[in-house]
Design a protein around this motif. Sequence first.
Motif, PDB file in Angstrom:
ATOM      1  N   UNK A   1       0.940  -1.402  -0.176  1.00 52.57           N
ATOM      2  CA  UNK A   1       0.102  -0.165   0.041  1.00 52.57           C
ATOM      3  C   UNK A   1       0.758   1.008  -0.105  1.00 52.57           C
ATOM      4  N   UNK A   2       0.916   2.226  -0.394  1.00 49.01           N
ATOM      5  CA  UNK A   2       0.484   3.722  -0.351  1.00 49.01           C
ATOM      6  C   UNK A   2       1.661   4.100   1.112  1.00 49.01           C
ATOM      7  N   UNK A   3       2.765   4.704   0.899  1.00 48.57           N
ATOM      8  CA  UNK A   3       2.874   5.277   2.576  1.00 48.57           C
ATOM      9  C   UNK A   3       1.380   6.580   2.434  1.00 48.57           C
ATOM     10  N   UNK A  19       1.371   5.406  13.549  1.00 52.78           N
ATOM     11  CA  UNK A  19       0.378   4.436  12.606  1.00 52.78           C
ATOM     12  C   UNK A  19      -0.871   4.956  12.972  1.00 52.78           C
ATOM     13  N   UNK A  20      -1.595   4.504  11.710  1.00 48.60           N
ATOM     14  CA  UNK A  20      -2.929   5.092  11.138  1.00 48.60           C
ATOM     15  C   UNK A  20      -3.922   3.777  11.835  1.00 48.60           C
ATOM     16  N   UNK A  21      -5.098   3.729  12.251  1.00 44.82           N
ATOM     17  CA  UNK A  21      -5.417   2.817  13.059  1.00 44.82           C
ATOM     18  C   UNK A  21      -6.833   2.290  12.793  1.00 44.82           C
ATOM     19  N   UNK A  22      -6.848   1.494  13.161  1.00 49.38           N
ATOM     20  CA  UNK A  22      -8.117   0.802  12.991  1.00 49.38           C
ATOM     21  C   UNK A  22      -9.269   1.138  11.510  1.00 49.38           C
ATOM     22  N   UNK A 124       3.226   2.420   4.689  1.00 52.49           N
ATOM     23  CA  UNK A 124       2.395   1.261   4.139  1.00 52.49           C
ATOM     24  C   UNK A 124       1.928   0.351   4.220  1.00 52.49           C
ATOM     25  N   UNK A 125       3.351  -0.182   4.751  1.00 51.17           N
ATOM     26  CA  UNK A 125       2.911  -1.546   5.092  1.00 51.17           C
ATOM     27  C   UNK A 125       1.970  -1.785   6.649  1.00 51.17           C
ATOM     28  N   UNK A 126       0.970  -2.820   6.179  1.00 48.43           N
ATOM     29  CA  UNK A 126      -0.240  -2.777   6.662  1.00 48.43           C
ATOM     30  C   UNK A 126       0.304  -3.898   8.240  1.00 48.43           C
ATOM     31  N   UNK A 127      -0.631  -3.940   8.940  1.00 50.21           N
ATOM     32  CA  UNK A 127       0.024  -4.437  10.462  1.00 50.21           C
ATOM     33  C   UNK A 127      -1.715  -5.247  10.351  1.00 50.21           C
ATOM     34  N   UNK A 128      -1.478  -6.137  11.165  1.00 45.43           N
ATOM     35  CA  UNK A 128      -2.500  -7.344  10.964  1.00 45.43           C
ATOM     36  C   UNK A 128      -2.454  -8.986  11.689  1.00 45.43           C
ATOM     37  N   UNK A 129      -3.454  -8.862  12.733  1.00 43.88           N
ATOM     38  CA  UNK A 129      -2.813  -9.176  14.332  1.00 43.88           C
ATOM     39  C   UNK A 129      -3.946 -10.319  14.102  1.00 43.88           C
ATOM     40  N   UNK A 130      -5.075 -10.459  13.557  1.00 41.95           N
ATOM     41  CA  UNK A 130      -6.361 -11.000  13.828  1.00 41.95           C
ATOM     42  C   UNK A 130      -7.025 -11.010  12.208  1.00 41.95           C
ATOM     43  N   UNK A 131      -6.148 -11.088  11.034  1.00 44.52           N
ATOM     44  CA  UNK A 131      -7.049 -11.532   9.699  1.00 44.52           C
ATOM     45  C   UNK A 131      -7.170 -10.448   9.142  1.00 44.52           C
ATOM     46  N   UNK A 132      -8.064  -9.576   9.680  1.00 49.88           N
ATOM     47  CA  UNK A 132      -9.160  -8.564   9.425  1.00 49.88           C
ATOM     48  C   UNK A 132      -8.583  -8.095   7.094  1.00 49.88           C
ATOM     49  N   UNK A 133      -7.188  -8.493   7.738  1.00 51.29           N
ATOM     50  CA  UNK A 133      -7.287  -8.258   5.498  1.00 51.29           C
ATOM     51  C   UNK A 133      -8.004  -9.356   4.820  1.00 51.29           C
ATOM     52  N   UNK A 134      -7.811 -10.697   5.385  1.00 50.61           N
ATOM     53  CA  UNK A 134      -8.550 -12.220   4.914  1.00 50.61           C
ATOM     54  C   UNK A 134     -10.453 -11.819   5.151  1.00 50.61           C
ATOM     55  N   UNK A 135     -10.304 -11.101   6.172  1.00 52.85           N
ATOM     56  CA  UNK A 135     -12.429 -10.834   6.431  1.00 52.85           C
ATOM     57  C   UNK A 135     -12.044 -10.065   5.361  1.00 52.85           C
ATOM     58  N   UNK A 136     -12.080  -9.174   5.210  1.00 49.44           N
ATOM     59  CA  UNK A 136     -12.299  -7.767   4.123  1.00 49.44           C
ATOM     60  C   UNK A 136     -12.170  -8.395   2.678  1.00 49.44           C
ATOM     61  N   UNK A 137     -11.260  -9.244   2.742  1.00 46.48           N
ATOM     62  CA  UNK A 137     -10.934  -9.762   1.136  1.00 46.48           C
ATOM     63  C   UNK A 137     -12.572 -10.680   0.471  1.00 46.48           C
ATOM     64  N   UNK A 138     -12.461 -11.915   2.250  1.00 48.12           N
ATOM     65  CA  UNK A 138     -13.757 -12.335   1.465  1.00 48.12           C
ATOM     66  C   UNK A 138     -14.948 -11.682   1.799  1.00 48.12           C
ATOM     67  N   UNK A 139     -14.871 -10.550   2.467  1.00 55.59           N
ATOM     68  CA  UNK A 139     -16.304  -9.905   1.908  1.00 55.59           C
ATOM     69  C   UNK A 139     -17.140 -10.210   3.943  1.00 55.59           C
ATOM     70  N   UNK A 140     -16.198 -10.306   5.358  1.00 56.13           N
ATOM     71  CA  UNK A 140     -16.828 -10.891   6.502  1.00 56.13           C
ATOM     72  C   UNK A 140     -16.604  -9.336   6.860  1.00 56.13           C
ATOM     73  N   UNK A 141     -17.280  -9.180   8.242  1.00 61.01           N
ATOM     74  CA  UNK A 141     -17.645  -8.826   9.087  1.00 61.01           C
ATOM     75  C   UNK A 141     -17.597 -10.260  10.801  1.00 61.01           C
ATOM     76  N   UNK A 142     -16.108  -9.754  10.906  1.00 61.49           N
ATOM     77  CA  UNK A 142     -15.571 -11.030  12.871  1.00 61.49           C
ATOM     78  C   UNK A 142     -15.618 -10.006  13.474  1.00 61.49           C
ATOM     79  N   UNK A 143     -16.011 -10.600  14.417  1.00 60.71           N
ATOM     80  CA  UNK A 143     -15.573  -9.889  16.133  1.00 60.71           C
ATOM     81  C   UNK A 143     -14.099  -9.873  16.158  1.00 60.71           C
ATOM     82  N   UNK A 144     -13.388  -9.590  16.935  1.00 61.82           N
ATOM     83  CA  UNK A 144     -12.327  -9.950  17.788  1.00 61.82           C
ATOM     84  C   UNK A 144     -12.134 -10.491  18.581  1.00 61.82           C
ATOM     85  N   UNK A 145     -12.095 -11.761  18.821  1.00 59.11           N
ATOM     86  CA  UNK A 145     -12.222 -12.902  19.905  1.00 59.11           C
ATOM     87  C   UNK A 145     -13.358 -13.255  20.251  1.00 59.11           C
TER      88      UNK A 145
END
Length: 179
Positions: A1-3, A19-22, A124-145
């Motif tokens: 991703x772009x800076x 970093x830009x959050x959430x 521009x590096x994305x930090x993803x601890x809880x698979x949020x990118x995977x959920x965006x790609x899968x068009x899924x909304x899931x809670x953390x924990x």
Amino acid sequence: MEPIEPSTKKLDSQYFRFESPAGAVRDLLTEHPTGRRRLASTATPQEMKDMFIEKDIRMLHKRGEEHGTITCRIDEKENFEITTLRVDVVCDGRRAKVEFTTDWQLDANRRDLTINSLFLKLDGTIIDYFDGMRDIEARRVAFVGNARQRIQEDYLRILRFGILLRRIETPAFFRSSKI
């Protein structure tokens, strides 16, 4: 991703890692910018205020200081809402008593949804601890924990879940080639 914006470089220093959050990252990835500039920091509110004074950055208000948020204006052009990383210590269903932390994963863990637990580094590096990118790609909304626990911490989370679920089902939500 772009800076992210060059004006944030004025905020970056050897002492602070911003970093830009959430949801801000989610909105950038899905090309739904809110117009708000939000950053997260390991700096405490007092450290931020000291840095702003040192770098001659104007502070607009400190109303959110007890939760770690200070808003500043850079070069008289852009407002930035900067929030210290935190953990929720006690939650009453709407407001939380917080403690500040320097641990990015602990801050991500307190967030409601996986797609809201992403961070975007200034380079521009994305930090993803809880698979949020995977959920965006899968068009899924899931809670953390645990979903029930997340909702009991803040009852408005169920509304955000519903709003994002409706938005995520819309093809226009994913017009971005960034994901």
